[in-house]
Design a protein around this motif. Structure first.
Motif, PDB file in Angstrom:
ATOM      1  N   ILE A 126       0.807  -1.217   0.000  1.00 55.38           N
ATOM      2  CA  ILE A 126       0.000   0.000   0.000  1.00 55.38           C
ATOM      3  C   ILE A 126       0.844   1.272   0.000  1.00 55.38           C
ATOM      4  O   ILE A 126       0.343   2.360  -0.257  1.00 55.38           O
ATOM      5  N   TRP A 127       2.165   1.153   0.281  1.00 49.23           N
ATOM      6  CA  TRP A 127       3.025   2.328   0.348  1.00 49.23           C
ATOM      7  C   TRP A 127       3.814   2.511  -0.941  1.00 49.23           C
ATOM      8  O   TRP A 127       4.434   1.564  -1.443  1.00 49.23           O
ATOM      9  N   ASP A 128       3.861   3.734  -1.448  1.00 49.52           N
ATOM     10  CA  ASP A 128       4.880   4.074  -2.429  1.00 49.52           C
ATOM     11  C   ASP A 128       6.079   4.637  -1.672  1.00 49.52           C
ATOM     12  O   ASP A 128       6.066   4.721  -0.437  1.00 49.52           O
ATOM     13  N   THR A 129       7.130   5.021  -2.381  1.00 50.25           N
ATOM     14  CA  THR A 129       8.339   5.462  -1.693  1.00 50.25           C
ATOM     15  C   THR A 129       8.126   6.788  -0.971  1.00 50.25           C
ATOM     16  O   THR A 129       8.734   7.030   0.081  1.00 50.25           O
ATOM     17  N   GLY A 130       7.278   7.638  -1.504  1.00 52.39           N
ATOM     18  CA  GLY A 130       6.995   8.893  -0.814  1.00 52.39           C
ATOM     19  C   GLY A 130       6.308   8.662   0.514  1.00 52.39           C
ATOM     20  O   GLY A 130       6.626   9.310   1.522  1.00 52.39           O
ATOM     21  N   THR A 131       5.358   7.728   0.542  1.00 53.72           N
ATOM     22  CA  THR A 131       4.684   7.386   1.797  1.00 53.72           C
ATOM     23  C   THR A 131       5.666   6.772   2.781  1.00 53.72           C
ATOM     24  O   THR A 131       5.663   7.107   3.972  1.00 53.72           O
ATOM     25  N   ALA A 132       6.530   5.881   2.293  1.00 49.94           N
ATOM     26  CA  ALA A 132       7.524   5.263   3.169  1.00 49.94           C
ATOM     27  C   ALA A 132       8.439   6.311   3.791  1.00 49.94           C
ATOM     28  O   ALA A 132       8.753   6.252   4.982  1.00 49.94           O
ATOM     29  N   ALA A 133       8.874   7.282   2.985  1.00 48.08           N
ATOM     30  CA  ALA A 133       9.743   8.335   3.508  1.00 48.08           C
ATOM     31  C   ALA A 133       9.028   9.150   4.581  1.00 48.08           C
ATOM     32  O   ALA A 133       9.609   9.471   5.628  1.00 48.08           O
ATOM     33  N   ARG A 134       7.772   9.482   4.344  1.00 48.14           N
ATOM     34  CA  ARG A 134       7.008  10.271   5.320  1.00 48.14           C
ATOM     35  C   ARG A 134       6.827   9.524   6.631  1.00 48.14           C
ATOM     36  O   ARG A 134       7.033  10.088   7.716  1.00 48.14           O
ATOM     37  N   LEU A 135       6.472   8.255   6.545  1.00 49.54           N
ATOM     38  CA  LEU A 135       6.223   7.476   7.756  1.00 49.54           C
ATOM     39  C   LEU A 135       7.527   7.156   8.492  1.00 49.54           C
ATOM     40  O   LEU A 135       7.562   7.118   9.726  1.00 49.54           O
ATOM     41  N   ALA A 136       8.595   6.933   7.729  1.00 46.70           N
ATOM     42  CA  ALA A 136       9.885   6.690   8.368  1.00 46.70           C
ATOM     43  C   ALA A 136      10.287   7.858   9.244  1.00 46.70           C
ATOM     44  O   ALA A 136      10.849   7.675  10.335  1.00 46.70           O
ATOM     45  N   TYR A 156       9.468  -4.714  19.989  1.00 47.54           N
ATOM     46  CA  TYR A 156       9.392  -6.109  19.556  1.00 47.54           C
ATOM     47  C   TYR A 156       7.936  -6.557  19.457  1.00 47.54           C
ATOM     48  O   TYR A 156       7.105  -6.226  20.300  1.00 47.54           O
ATOM     49  N   GLY A 157       7.625  -7.337  18.437  1.00 44.45           N
ATOM     50  CA  GLY A 157       6.280  -7.868  18.273  1.00 44.45           C
ATOM     51  C   GLY A 157       5.797  -7.735  16.841  1.00 44.45           C
ATOM     52  O   GLY A 157       6.271  -6.884  16.086  1.00 44.45           O
ATOM     53  N   ASP A 158       4.843  -8.595  16.439  1.00 42.22           N
ATOM     54  CA  ASP A 158       4.373  -8.664  15.060  1.00 42.22           C
ATOM     55  C   ASP A 158       3.055  -7.930  14.824  1.00 42.22           C
ATOM     56  O   ASP A 158       2.556  -7.923  13.700  1.00 42.22           O
ATOM     57  N   GLN A 159       2.497  -7.333  15.848  1.00 42.07           N
ATOM     58  CA  GLN A 159       1.207  -6.653  15.714  1.00 42.07           C
ATOM     59  C   GLN A 159       1.374  -5.145  15.907  1.00 42.07           C
ATOM     60  O   GLN A 159       2.249  -4.722  16.663  1.00 42.07           O
ATOM     61  N   PRO A 160       0.572  -4.344  15.219  1.00 42.10           N
ATOM     62  CA  PRO A 160      -0.502  -4.703  14.296  1.00 42.10           C
ATOM     63  C   PRO A 160       0.044  -5.205  12.959  1.00 42.10           C
ATOM     64  O   PRO A 160       1.168  -4.869  12.588  1.00 42.10           O
ATOM     65  N   ASP A 161      -0.759  -5.985  12.266  1.00 45.31           N
ATOM     66  CA  ASP A 161      -0.298  -6.551  10.996  1.00 45.31           C
ATOM     67  C   ASP A 161      -1.067  -5.991   9.807  1.00 45.31           C
ATOM     68  O   ASP A 161      -1.009  -6.555   8.711  1.00 45.31           O
ATOM     69  N   ARG A 162      -1.755  -4.885  10.022  1.00 49.27           N
ATOM     70  CA  ARG A 162      -2.468  -4.247   8.908  1.00 49.27           C
ATOM     71  C   ARG A 162      -2.287  -2.740   9.010  1.00 49.27           C
ATOM     72  O   ARG A 162      -2.519  -2.153  10.073  1.00 49.27           O
ATOM     73  N   TRP A 163      -1.855  -2.103   7.910  1.00 52.20           N
ATOM     74  CA  TRP A 163      -1.639  -0.668   7.945  1.00 52.20           C
ATOM     75  C   TRP A 163      -2.955   0.093   7.852  1.00 52.20           C
ATOM     76  O   TRP A 163      -3.850  -0.256   7.085  1.00 52.20           O
ATOM     77  N   ASP A 164      -3.049   1.126   8.703  1.00 54.59           N
ATOM     78  CA  ASP A 164      -4.187   2.030   8.695  1.00 54.59           C
ATOM     79  C   ASP A 164      -3.651   3.392   9.098  1.00 54.59           C
ATOM     80  O   ASP A 164      -2.983   3.523  10.128  1.00 54.59           O
ATOM     81  N   GLU A 165      -3.922   4.423   8.300  1.00 53.56           N
ATOM     82  CA  GLU A 165      -3.448   5.760   8.650  1.00 53.56           C
ATOM     83  C   GLU A 165      -3.992   6.222   9.993  1.00 53.56           C
ATOM     84  O   GLU A 165      -3.445   7.139  10.608  1.00 53.56           O
ATOM     85  N   ALA A 166      -5.056   5.580  10.453  1.00 51.97           N
ATOM     86  CA  ALA A 166      -5.631   5.961  11.744  1.00 51.97           C
ATOM     87  C   ALA A 166      -4.877   5.365  12.929  1.00 51.97           C
ATOM     88  O   ALA A 166      -5.161   5.719  14.073  1.00 51.97           O
ATOM     89  N   LEU A 167      -3.932   4.450  12.675  1.00 54.24           N
ATOM     90  CA  LEU A 167      -3.135   3.917  13.772  1.00 54.24           C
ATOM     91  C   LEU A 167      -2.432   5.053  14.511  1.00 54.24           C
ATOM     92  O   LEU A 167      -1.990   6.027  13.902  1.00 54.24           O
ATOM     93  N   GLU A 168      -2.285   4.872  15.831  1.00 60.04           N
ATOM     94  CA  GLU A 168      -1.658   5.910  16.643  1.00 60.04           C
ATOM     95  C   GLU A 168      -0.654   5.287  17.594  1.00 60.04           C
ATOM     96  O   GLU A 168      -0.657   4.082  17.849  1.00 60.04           O
ATOM     97  N   GLY A 169       0.205   6.134  18.149  1.00 62.12           N
ATOM     98  CA  GLY A 169       1.088   5.743  19.244  1.00 62.12           C
ATOM     99  C   GLY A 169       2.053   4.640  18.876  1.00 62.12           C
ATOM    100  O   GLY A 169       2.512   4.511  17.750  1.00 62.12           O
ATOM    101  N   TRP A 170       2.357   3.790  19.887  1.00 67.31           N
ATOM    102  CA  TRP A 170       3.345   2.730  19.686  1.00 67.31           C
ATOM    103  C   TRP A 170       2.938   1.731  18.630  1.00 67.31           C
ATOM    104  O   TRP A 170       3.791   1.269  17.862  1.00 67.31           O
ATOM    105  N   PRO A 171       1.642   1.332  18.535  1.00 61.42           N
ATOM    106  CA  PRO A 171       1.278   0.395  17.457  1.00 61.42           C
ATOM    107  C   PRO A 171       1.599   0.956  16.065  1.00 61.42           C
ATOM    108  O   PRO A 171       2.057   0.215  15.191  1.00 61.42           O
TER     109      PRO A 171
END
Length: 278
Positions: A126-136, A156-171
């Protein structure tokens, strides 16, 4: 000026020096990109980290999962694992200089003029390189900020396993870090399949290498990555995998990025670790 991207070193410091000699690297004119995992499991983690740190003025380094593990262990947020070779760094007189420098490295690097991006592992479909740069940048602000410890304790940990722009904080930050430093396979629905680590063809049904997902938004954008030793050298029109298993007796690879076509340079590695021992 020549620009070389170098795959995972993982503490193979002698091989790095031989590779730099092989490409006739000149710090006065050339530049280096390192695809992460400078340290761990190889015998010369401290020497490798010092060597790349010395090259700081001419080097771009993205963080890999083993680099993040070192930072977590050093700050009491993680435990050393069987097979780790981090102790010499942790006991070095210059450890704080090295670790402070390391934690301020980016997770993603984009060079529009050169036409390449650099990441340790991969990009979710779901990410292009511009999105990856912004989120990084979001995760980098915390990792390189005044107090990275709270995130390192929950990194450490595998969750959350689905990207959502509404995700917040440590997840939200955990997903970003997992994608950029641990990704190899994704499921049909785009979710990371982080447990799958073997060569293509060994993955569970319904999983694809991240670069083969049919809906990959970064298609056509040239991405250099490491992390995947069982994949080996991977060169396509827009994805360039450079982890060629130096740690396991393979090769250490440099890819020259400037010029009309990327060019590969390699040195043989004797094998710091016997497969299956860590």
């Amino acid at each position: 000026m020549a620009v070389y991207a170098i795959g995972d070193i993982q503490g193979c410091a002698e091989e790095l020096d031989r590779l730099l000699e092989h490409i006739a690297f000149d710090p006065a004119t050339d530049r280096l990109w390192f695809a992460g995992d400078l340290v761990n499991r190889g015998p010369g983690s401290l020497d490798a980290l010092r060597r790349v740190h010395e090259l700081d003025a001419v080097a771009t380094v993205v963080l890999g999962n083993h680099d993040l593990h070192l930072l977590a262990v050093a700050r009491g947020a993680g435990r050393e694992k069987r097979g780790d070779t981090l102790r010499p760094i942790l006991e070095a007189p210059d450890r704080e200089v090295l670790l402070e420098w390391l934690r301020r490295r980016p997770l993603f690097h984009q060079d529009p003029e050169l036409g390449f991006s650099l990441v340790h592992a991969g990009l979710p479909p779901i990410w292009d390189t511009g999105t990856a740069a912004r989120l990084a940048r979001e995760a980098e602000a915390v990792l390189g900020g005044p107090d990275p410890d709270p995130f390192l304790h929950v990194m450490y940990g595998d969750q959350p396993d689905r990207w959502d722009e509404a995700l917040e904080g440590w997840p939200r930050l955990r997903y970003i870090v997992n994608a950029l430093t641990r990704l190899r396979y994704v499921r049909d629905d785009g979710r990371p399949a982080l447990a799958a680590k073997g060569a293509p063809g060994s993955q569970p049904s319904g999983c694809h290498p991240w670069f083969d997902h049919p809906e990959r938004a970064s298609r056509g954008q040239r991405v250099v990555f490491g992390h995947w030793s069982t994949l080996g050298l991977h060169l396509t029109r827009d994805t360039f995998g450079l982890d060629t298993g130096c740690l396991w007796g393979g090769r250490l690879t440099a890819l020259r990025l400037d010029g009309e076509e990327p060019r590969v340079f390699q040195v043989d590695c004797p094998g710091a670790v016997t497969p299956g021992t860590v």
